[in-house]
Design an enzyme around this catalytic site. Structure first.
Site, mmCIF file in Angstrom:
data_model
loop_
_atom_site.group_PDB
_atom_site.id
_atom_site.type_symbol
_atom_site.label_atom_id
_atom_site.label_comp_id
_atom_site.label_asym_id
_atom_site.label_seq_id
_atom_site.Cartn_x
_atom_site.Cartn_y
_atom_site.Cartn_z
ATOM 1 N N ARG A 1 -23.916 -4.226 17.473
ATOM 2 C CA ARG A 1 -23.556 -5.110 16.157
ATOM 3 C C ARG A 1 -22.697 -5.706 15.559
ATOM 4 N NH1 ARG A 1 -16.663 -3.672 15.874
ATOM 5 N NH2 ARG A 1 -16.754 -3.580 13.907
ATOM 6 N N HIS A 2 -23.000 -6.525 14.046
ATOM 7 C CA HIS A 2 -22.958 -7.748 14.044
ATOM 8 C C HIS A 2 -21.538 -8.298 14.217
ATOM 9 C CE1 HIS A 2 -18.897 -5.684 11.620
ATOM 10 N NE2 HIS A 2 -20.027 -4.012 11.505
ATOM 11 N N HIS B 1 -25.180 -1.844 13.172
ATOM 12 C CA HIS B 1 -23.433 -1.484 13.018
ATOM 13 C C HIS B 1 -22.097 -1.057 14.496
ATOM 14 C CE1 HIS B 1 -23.166 -1.874 8.278
ATOM 15 N NE2 HIS B 1 -24.665 -1.921 8.643
#
Length: 642
Positions: A383-384, A569
Site C-alpha cells: 500500500r502507498h 492501494h
C-alpha cells in the site's frame, strides 16, 4: 438485561450460604491468597480464571484486573465437557483444519478445535470449581476399561456442513458417560449439567461458501478416520459475558491518546460485540481486554481475528487409557500460558510425542529460503504511504495554494514542493501526494528490502500520485532509483466506487511525472488503459479487473526468479492476491472489513508454486512497519492561554 438479571438471582443466594466442609479444595493456594489480604470472592475468581495454576498466576491476574469494573461481579463462568482426540487421529484432523483454512478461508468450525460435545454449557460457582474437576476425574476413573475404543466415525456432508458422526450404539455409551458425569457434578459441585441429546459428532466445517463444498469434501475424504486415538475428557470454561462476542488478538502495542481509548499489549485478546460499535468511528472498534477487563476504543488495524477457544481455560484433562491420567486440574494446569489462553501443545503433548498444535492456530506461513527464491517468482504488493488529505483534511489544497496557484508549505510533514499539474492545483483534490512521513515510510521499506538482500526486477504502480511517489521512495531505499523504472498501470487503481464525484481523477501523465524527476517508464503500454476505467464500477468488476491485470503483469515478468513489486492501494493486497491463490473472492462486506485494517505501507508477499499457475502467501522478507499518531500542535493555543 433480563437474562443477565435472571442469572444473578440464581447466583446471589449461594454467596450467602455457608460452605460445607470440603467444598472448596484450593487448599494452600487459596489460603496464601487470603493471607495476602485478597477478598475470598476475588481470590476464587482469580483461581478459576487462570485454571488454578499457582499463587503467582492468580496474583498476576488480580493485579492486572485491579481496575476491572466487573471484578466483584458474582456472575460465574460457563463450563463445558468435550471429548478431544489425540495421537494419529488428531494429526489427521489438524492437517484438515490447516488445509481447509488455507484453501477456503476460515469457516465457523475453525472457531473451536476438533472435539465431540458431551454436554451443554453450564454454570458452576467459583467456590465449587475444584469439586467439579474432581467429579470429572472420578467419572473417568470409573469408566476406564468400559470406554469404547476406537470410536467408529462416519463422514457426513451436506450443502453447508461436513462432520464425522459417531455410530449410534457407541454414541449411546458416550451419552451414558456424560450422564454419570452430570450425576457426579450435581453431587459434588451443585452444578446442573445437561448431557448432549443430539447425535454426537466431530464438526469439520460449516457455514462455508457453497463453491467450497467440493474442495472441503475432497479434503475430508482424504483423512483416515480409523487412525489410532486416545480420547481425552476435557473440562473447559469461558467468560459468559463474552459468549457472543468476536475474539480479536492484539498484534501491535498501542498507548492511548485519549481517555476513552484502550491500551494494547501484543498477545492480549479483545472481546468485541457488534452491537457496541455504534460509538466507534471508522477505523476504530470498541472492545474489552481479556488481560485487564477494561473496555475502550482501539485502532482496528492493530488487531487480527482470533478463534473463540483461544481464551478458554482448562480445568481438567483425563485419558481413558492411561491410569496416570494427565489431569490439568487443581494447581497443575501447565498448558495455560496467559490468563486462560491455551497453549498449542496443551493436550497434544499428553501422551503424544509429535506434539502437533491441537488448537488449530492459523497456519504458519514460511518465509521463502534464498535457494527457493532463485527459481521461484515472487510477487510483493504494497500500500502507498501516508496521504496528505488524511493528515491535513480534505481542504488542504485551499490552505496550501495561494490565489495564483503557488504551493505554500505550512507544516514540516508537508513536502517541500509538489509537481506542477496541467489541470491546476484543484486536480490534487482527487489525486493527493504523500506526506514527508509517507516518504520516510516508503524509504524504510526500501531499506529493509535492501537489508534482506531482495532485488526488485519490476515495479508496477497505480496511476495515483501517492502510489508513484511511494514506489519512487521504495526504490531510493533499495538503492535502485534510476536503475529500475516504474510502470504506471491504470488497471491497479482502487475500486472506483470509492471515488467521489462523477469522474475518475485527472492523473499526471507519465511524461510529466518523468519531467518531475520521478523514475517512470514513459515507454510502458498499460494492460488496462485509463479509458477502460468507469466511475462507480461494481465490486465484481473491480475484483475481475484486479485479477486480470495481476495475471497479465506476471505473464509479462515470466522469467524464473523474477521479483515483482506492485505499489497500489489497501484494497490491492487482497484483490491482487486472493484469486492468484486459487481462492474465490470474498463478498464485498468481508472485503471492506479486511481492507480497513491494512495500514500505510502494508506489505504482503506471494510465491509461485512450481509451474501450477497457483501462488501462495508467504512471510514477507521484511518486518512490518508500526508507528503511533502525532497530533497537530499549536504552541499559541496550548501555551498562551489565560
Amino acid at each position: 438485561m433480563a437474562a443477565k438479571e435472571e442469572l444473578y438471582t440464581k447466583v446471589t443466594p449461594r454467596r450467602q450460604r455457608q460452605n460445607r466442609a470440603g467444598t472448596v479444595k484450593h487448599g494452600s493456594t487459596l489460603d496464601v491468597l487470603l493471607s495476602m489480604g485478597f477478598p475470598k470472592t476475588r481470590a476464587l475468581k482469580a483461581l478459576v480464571s487462570t485454571g488454578s495454576r499457582n499463587v503467582q498466576a492468580a496474583c498476576d491476574w488480580l493485579f492486572s484486573h485491579v481496575d476491572d469494573p466487573f471484578l466483584d461481579d458474582p456472575l460465574p463462568r460457563e463450563y463445558v465437557l468435550y471429548l478431544r482426540p489425540s495421537g494419529p487421529l488428531l494429526h489427521q484432523l489438524t492437517h484438515f483444519w490447516q488445509q481447509s483454512r488455507l484453501t477456503c478461508g476460515k469457516n465457523k468450525a475453525h472457531n473451536i478445535f476438533p472435539h465431540i460435545t458431551l454436554c451443554q454449557f453450564f454454570m458452576c460457582a467459583d467456590g465449587k470449581v475444584e469439586a467439579l474437576s474432581d467429579a470429572l476425574q472420578t467419572t473417568v476413573a470409573n469408566w476406564r476399561g468400559r470406554f469404547p475404543m476406537p470410536l467408529p466415525l462416519e463422514l457426513y456432508t451436506s450443502s453447508n456442513f461436513i462432520g464425522l458422526f459417531v455410530e449410534e450404539q457407541v454414541a449411546e455409551v458416550l451419552k451414558s458417560f456424560a450422564a454419570d458425569f452430570a450425576t457426579e457434578a450435581t453431587a459434588k459441585a451443585d452444578a446442573h449439567v445437561e448431557p448432549h441429546k443430539k447425535q454426537l459428532h466431530v464438526t469439520l466445517a460449516y457455514h462455508f461458501q457453497t463453491n467450497h463444498l467440493q474442495m472441503l469434501e475432497k479434503l475430508a475424504k482424504s483423512m483416515d478416520v480409523s487412525a489410532g486415538c486416545d480420547w481425552l475428557a476435557v473440562l473447559f470454561s469461558r467468560d459468559i459475558r463474552f459468549a457472543n462476542h468476536e475474539t480479536l488478538q492484539v498484534m501491535y502495542p498501542y498507548v492511548p491518546q485519549n481517555e476513552d481509548e484502550l491500551e494494547l499489549v501484543p498477545g492480549d485478546f479483545i472481546f468485541m460485540s457488534p452491537v457496541e460499535q455504534s460509538s466507534a468511528s471508522e477505523g476504530w472498534v470498541y472492545g474489552t481486554s481479556l488481560s485487564t477487563g477494561l473496555s475502550g476504543l482501539l485502532p482496528e488495524n492493530y488487531v487480527n481475528r482470533a478463534d473463540e477457544c483461544d481464551t478458554w481455560v482448562v480445568h481438567g484433562s483425563h485419558s481413558f487409557l492411561n491410569c496416570a491420567s494427565p489431569s490439568n486440574s487443581g494447581n497443575t494446569v501447565g498448558g495455560l500460558s496467559f490468563d486462560g489462553q491455551l497453549d498449542g501443545s496443551l493436550l497434544d503433548s499428553l501422551g503424544d510425542p509429535p506434539r502437533l498444535g491441537g488448537l488449530c492456530q492459523p497456519l504458519q506461513m514460511l518465509r521463502p529460503s534464498s535457494q527457493s527464491c532463485m527459481s521461484k517468482r515472487s510477487l510483493y504488493v504494497c500500500r502507498h504511504g501516508e496521504r496528505m488529505d488524511v493528515v491535513f483534511g480534505k481542504h488542504w489544497v485551499t490552505q496550501c495554494f495561494d490565489s495564483k496557484g503557488r504551493y505554500i508549505r505550512s507544516n514540516l510533514n508537508m513536502p517541500l514542493s509538489l509537481p506542477a499539474r496541467s489541470g491546476g492545483c484543484r486536480d490534487y483534490d482527487k489525486d493527493c501526494p504523500i506526506t514527508v512521513f509517507g516518504s520516510t515510510q516508503a524509504r524504510l521499506v526500501g531499506e529493509a528490502l535492501l537489508e534482506s538482500h531482495t532485488t526488485i526486477d519490476f515495479v508496477y504502480c497505480s496511476p495515483s500520485l501517492r502510489c508513484v511517489q511511494t514506489a519512487q521512495h521504495i526504490l531510493q531505499g533499495l538503492q535502485q532509483e534510476g536503475k529500475t523504472k516504474i510502470r504506471v498501470e491504470p488497471g491497479l487503481f482502487e475500486w472506483t466506487k470509492w471515488v467521489s464525484g462523477t469522474c475518475i481523477p485527472a492523473w499526471i501523465p507519465p511524461a510529466e511525472l518523468a519531467a518531475a524527476n520521478l523514475s517512470v517508464d514513459t515507454t510502458y503500454r498499460p494492460h488496462i488503459p485509463i479509458s477502460k476505467l468507469g466511475v462507480a464500477e461494481s465490486y465484481d468488476t473491480y475484483i475481475s479487473r484486479s485479477f486480470q491485470v495481476t495475471r497479465e503483469i506476471l505473464a509479462e515478468c515470466k522469467t524464473p526468479g523474477n521479483q515483482v513489486l506492485i505499489v497500489a492501494h489497501a484494497s490491492s493486497l487482497e484483490a491482487c492476491t486472493r484469486q492468484m491463490q486459487g481462492l474465490s473472492p470474498q463478498n464485498s462486506k468481508d472485503f471492506v472489513q479486511v481492507v480497513r485494517k491494512i495500514p500505510y505501507l502494508g506489505f504482503c508477499a506471494c510465491e509461485e508454486m512450481g509451474e501450477t499457475g497457483v501462488w501462495q502467501l508467504v512471510d514477507p522478507p521484511i518486518l512490518p512497519l508500526t508507528h503511533g499518531p502525532n497530533h497537530s500542535f499549536n504552541w499559541r493555543e496550548m501555551l498562551m492561554q489565560d
